[in-house]
Design a protein around this motif. Structure first.
Motif, mmCIF file in Angstrom:
data_model
loop_
_atom_site.group_PDB
_atom_site.id
_atom_site.type_symbol
_atom_site.label_atom_id
_atom_site.label_comp_id
_atom_site.label_asym_id
_atom_site.label_seq_id
_atom_site.Cartn_x
_atom_site.Cartn_y
_atom_site.Cartn_z
ATOM 1 N N TRP A 162 14.988 -12.219 4.361
ATOM 2 C CA TRP A 162 13.585 -12.537 4.567
ATOM 3 C C TRP A 162 12.965 -11.362 5.293
ATOM 4 C CZ3 TRP A 162 17.487 -15.951 4.515
ATOM 5 C CH2 TRP A 162 17.325 -17.095 3.737
ATOM 6 N N ILE A 163 11.864 -10.865 4.753
ATOM 7 C CA ILE A 163 11.152 -9.752 5.360
ATOM 8 C C ILE A 163 10.392 -10.281 6.575
ATOM 9 C CG2 ILE A 163 9.456 -7.920 4.984
ATOM 10 C CD1 ILE A 163 11.895 -7.656 3.145
ATOM 11 N N ASP A 164 10.484 -9.552 7.683
ATOM 12 C CA ASP A 164 9.855 -9.970 8.932
ATOM 13 C C ASP A 164 9.041 -8.795 9.476
ATOM 14 O OD1 ASP A 164 9.260 -11.656 11.030
ATOM 15 O OD2 ASP A 164 11.211 -11.490 12.000
ATOM 16 N N GLY A 165 8.414 -8.983 10.593
ATOM 17 C CA GLY A 165 7.712 -7.898 11.276
ATOM 18 C C GLY A 165 6.483 -7.413 10.518
ATOM 19 N N GLY A 166 6.216 -6.125 10.652
ATOM 20 C CA GLY A 166 5.018 -5.523 10.069
ATOM 21 C C GLY A 166 4.937 -5.643 8.564
ATOM 22 N N TRP A 167 6.077 -5.469 7.876
ATOM 23 C CA TRP A 167 6.052 -5.599 6.420
ATOM 24 C C TRP A 167 5.769 -7.027 5.990
ATOM 25 C CZ3 TRP A 167 4.913 -2.142 3.138
ATOM 26 C CH2 TRP A 167 5.249 -0.812 3.346
ATOM 27 N N CYS A 168 6.173 -7.994 6.782
ATOM 28 C CA CYS A 168 5.871 -9.391 6.477
ATOM 29 C C CYS A 168 4.358 -9.617 6.531
ATOM 30 C CB CYS A 168 6.580 -10.306 7.460
ATOM 31 S SG CYS A 168 6.216 -12.054 7.227
ATOM 32 N N VAL A 169 3.748 -9.098 7.566
ATOM 33 C CA VAL A 169 2.291 -9.220 7.705
ATOM 34 C C VAL A 169 1.597 -8.560 6.521
ATOM 35 C CG1 VAL A 169 0.301 -8.546 9.106
ATOM 36 C CG2 VAL A 169 2.383 -9.390 10.216
ATOM 37 N N ASP A 170 2.032 -7.346 6.178
ATOM 38 C CA ASP A 170 1.411 -6.640 5.066
ATOM 39 C C ASP A 170 1.588 -7.388 3.748
ATOM 40 O OD1 ASP A 170 0.631 -4.753 6.875
ATOM 41 O OD2 ASP A 170 1.797 -3.116 6.019
ATOM 42 N N ALA A 171 2.764 -7.985 3.542
ATOM 43 C CA ALA A 171 2.991 -8.756 2.315
ATOM 44 C C ALA A 171 2.023 -9.937 2.243
ATOM 45 C CB ALA A 171 4.435 -9.233 2.255
ATOM 46 N N LEU A 172 1.817 -10.600 3.366
ATOM 47 C CA LEU A 172 0.889 -11.729 3.388
ATOM 48 C C LEU A 172 -0.546 -11.288 3.122
ATOM 49 C CD1 LEU A 172 2.346 -13.717 6.406
ATOM 50 C CD2 LEU A 172 2.403 -14.397 3.995
ATOM 51 N N LEU A 173 -0.886 -10.079 3.598
ATOM 52 C CA LEU A 173 -2.234 -9.551 3.374
ATOM 53 C C LEU A 173 -2.393 -8.944 1.982
ATOM 54 C CD1 LEU A 173 -2.868 -7.840 6.834
ATOM 55 C CD2 LEU A 173 -3.890 -9.966 5.977
ATOM 56 N N GLY A 174 -1.270 -8.627 1.351
ATOM 57 C CA GLY A 174 -1.325 -8.039 0.021
ATOM 58 C C GLY A 174 -1.623 -6.553 0.003
ATOM 59 N N ARG A 175 -1.448 -5.897 1.142
ATOM 60 C CA ARG A 175 -1.696 -4.448 1.224
ATOM 61 C C ARG A 175 -0.996 -3.884 2.455
ATOM 62 N NH1 ARG A 175 -5.654 -3.532 5.177
ATOM 63 N NH2 ARG A 175 -6.705 -5.442 5.793
ATOM 64 N N GLN A 176 -0.700 -2.587 2.405
ATOM 65 C CA GLN A 176 -0.088 -1.932 3.560
ATOM 66 C C GLN A 176 -1.189 -1.556 4.546
ATOM 67 O OE1 GLN A 176 2.612 1.256 2.631
ATOM 68 N NE2 GLN A 176 2.859 1.834 4.774
ATOM 69 N N THR A 177 -1.056 -2.028 5.782
ATOM 70 C CA THR A 177 -2.099 -1.816 6.785
ATOM 71 C C THR A 177 -1.837 -0.627 7.688
ATOM 72 O OG1 THR A 177 -0.991 -3.314 8.334
ATOM 73 C CG2 THR A 177 -2.654 -4.283 6.860
ATOM 74 N N ARG A 178 -0.575 -0.179 7.740
ATOM 75 C CA ARG A 178 -0.207 0.942 8.604
ATOM 76 C C ARG A 178 1.132 1.511 8.142
ATOM 77 N NH1 ARG A 178 3.864 -0.549 12.173
ATOM 78 N NH2 ARG A 178 4.156 -2.780 12.451
ATOM 79 N N GLN A 179 1.528 2.633 8.721
ATOM 80 C CA GLN A 179 2.834 3.210 8.435
ATOM 81 C C GLN A 179 3.910 2.374 9.129
ATOM 82 O OE1 GLN A 179 3.615 5.793 6.413
ATOM 83 N NE2 GLN A 179 1.447 5.752 5.854
ATOM 84 N N HIS A 180 5.036 2.203 8.457
ATOM 85 C CA HIS A 180 6.156 1.446 9.010
ATOM 86 C C HIS A 180 7.410 2.317 8.964
ATOM 87 C CE1 HIS A 180 3.917 -2.363 8.820
ATOM 88 N NE2 HIS A 180 3.516 -1.979 7.628
#
Length: 85
Positions: free
Chosen positions: A21-39
């Motif tokens: 299960w993807i967690d952290g920043g990439w989880c947030v970005d997946a929910l938003l449907g776009r990359q919001t920052r560098q990870h």
């Protein structure tokens, strides 16, 4: 690390029967449907039943301990900061 690398890691493990299960920043970005920052990293959760297989796959990609993450970085084209190795 970009979204293609995240998907590559996910697919690599899924093809070998390890569910993450993807967690952290990439989880947030997946929910938003776009990359919001560098990870620079990927946070994952692993089912208890898959822990041994997950560890074996990571060790198979590189050396022991944190080097497994470094090997994944090399395989999928992202850099792991020295402080996280």
């Amino acid at each position: 690390m970009d979204a293609e690398a995240v998907c590559g890691i996910y697919d690599y493990l899924a093809e070998r029967g390890v569910r993450i299960w993807i967690d952290g920043g990439w989880c947030v970005d997946a929910l938003l449907g776009r990359q919001t920052r560098q990870h620079p990293d990927l946070d994952v959760a692993v089912d208890h039943k898959d822990e041994v297989e997950f560890a074996a796959l990571m060790q198979g990609l590189g050396d022991k301990d944190r080097e497994d993450v470094h090997a994944l970085g090399e395989k999928f084209g992202f850099e792991i900061p020295p402080s996280r190795r």
